[in-house]
Scaffold this active site. Structure first.
Site, PDB file in Angstrom:
ATOM      1  CB  CYS A  88      -0.896  -0.043   1.237  1.00  0.00           C
ATOM      2  SG  CYS A  88      -1.294   1.560   1.919  1.00  0.00           S
ATOM      3  CD  GLU A  89       0.164   5.063  -4.281  1.00  0.00           C
ATOM      4  OE1 GLU A  89       0.910   4.520  -5.111  1.00  0.00           O
ATOM      5  OE2 GLU A  89      -0.586   6.011  -4.563  1.00  0.00           O
ATOM      6  CG  HIS A  90      -2.370   5.926   0.889  1.00  0.00           C
ATOM      7  ND1 HIS A  90      -3.711   5.712   0.692  1.00  0.00           N
ATOM      8  CD2 HIS A  90      -1.958   6.737  -0.115  1.00  0.00           C
ATOM      9  CE1 HIS A  90      -4.100   6.375  -0.386  1.00  0.00           C
ATOM     10  NE2 HIS A  90      -3.067   6.992  -0.893  1.00  0.00           N
ATOM     11  CG  HIS A  91      -0.799   3.321   5.731  1.00  0.00           C
ATOM     12  ND1 HIS A  91      -1.944   3.220   4.967  1.00  0.00           N
ATOM     13  CD2 HIS A  91      -1.038   4.264   6.675  1.00  0.00           C
ATOM     14  CE1 HIS A  91      -2.851   4.067   5.432  1.00  0.00           C
ATOM     15  NE2 HIS A  91      -2.328   4.709   6.468  1.00  0.00           N
ATOM     16  CD  GLN A 130      -8.216  -4.234  -3.220  1.00  0.00           C
ATOM     17  OE1 GLN A 130      -7.865  -4.129  -2.041  1.00  0.00           O
ATOM     18  NE2 GLN A 130      -9.279  -4.924  -3.586  1.00  0.00           N
ATOM     19  CG  HIS A 158      -5.724  -3.036   2.063  1.00  0.00           C
ATOM     20  ND1 HIS A 158      -5.106  -2.123   1.248  1.00  0.00           N
ATOM     21  CD2 HIS A 158      -6.588  -3.720   1.267  1.00  0.00           C
ATOM     22  CE1 HIS A 158      -5.580  -2.231   0.014  1.00  0.00           C
ATOM     23  NE2 HIS A 158      -6.486  -3.196   0.000  1.00  0.00           N
ATOM     24  CB  CYS A 160      -2.222   0.022   6.203  1.00  0.00           C
ATOM     25  SG  CYS A 160      -3.363   0.026   4.822  1.00  0.00           S
TER      26      CYS A 160
END
Ligand SMILES: [Zn+2]
Length: 198
Positions: A88-91, A130, A158, A160
């Site tokens: 996941c590119e956010h976390h 995703q 996920h 995260c």
């Protein structure tokens, strides 16, 4: 001009030493002891791992796709339960699950299962979302074999969300990308969904 171009190319390359350095900084920044036995080799291990799990960055589907020409096959093809692991590119934590793909070939142009699995992997091995992963797979299939329609469903957990208790462990997010006849024709779409959920 040439210099700038070189710099640009260099940027795309994986810089293992820089990743090691950055991981060392993070370990210190969270208040850990970088010289502790278990952590000593961690920056190197993480850098090695990142090189693999981010190996899809800057790569193109054209490098892996080879099209099969089948004899008179214009029926729906379903590929179920293709496992994948992404980040996941956010976390920067993993999300993982399964991709299901249905397509209807045009002019007998087919893609083999191993090739489709490699397309999924190529896009999964990047910092991802995703939703984007789902549509990138669908759009690259369109580009590669121009099918009458393609439908991609991804279900994933996920970490995260589940690690932090935002979602219960095991809960999944489901995304879909629907192109061509699957979008236009409800009965075709239903047929694909029924076969996928079997
Ligand atoms: Zn996340």
């Amino acid at each position: 001009m040439t210099k700038r171009k070189n710099q640009k190319n260099q940027k795309k390359q994986f810089d293992k030493a820089a990743v090691e350095k950055a991981v060392r900084i993070i370990i210190k920044a969270i208040g850990e002891d970088i010289n502790r036995e278990g952590l000593k080799e961690t920056p190197r291990r993480v850098a090695d791992m990142y090189e693999d799990i981010f190996s899809g960055i800057g790569r193109d589907v054209k490098d892996i796709v080879k099209v099969f020409e089948a004899e008179d096959h214009d029926e729906m093809v379903i590929l179920k339960d293709i496992p994948f692991y992404s980040v996941c590119e956010h976390h920067f934590l993993p999300f993982l699950g399964k991709a299901h793909i249905a397509y209807i070939p045009r002019k007998n142009k087919l893609l083999g299962l191993s090739k489709i699995a490699r397309i999924v992997e190529l896009y999964a091995k990047r910092p991802q979302l995703q939703e984007r992963l789902t549509s990138q797979i669908a759009d690259s299939m369109l580009k590669a074999i121009d099918p009458l329609g393609v439908l991609v469903i991804i279900e994933a957990e996920h970490l995260c969300m589940t690690m932090r208790g935002v979602k219960k462990p095991g809960s999944k997010m489901v995304t879909s990308a629907i192109r061509g006849v699957f979008r236009k024709n409800e009965s075709t779409r239903k047929e694909a969904l029924a076969l996928i959920s079997k």
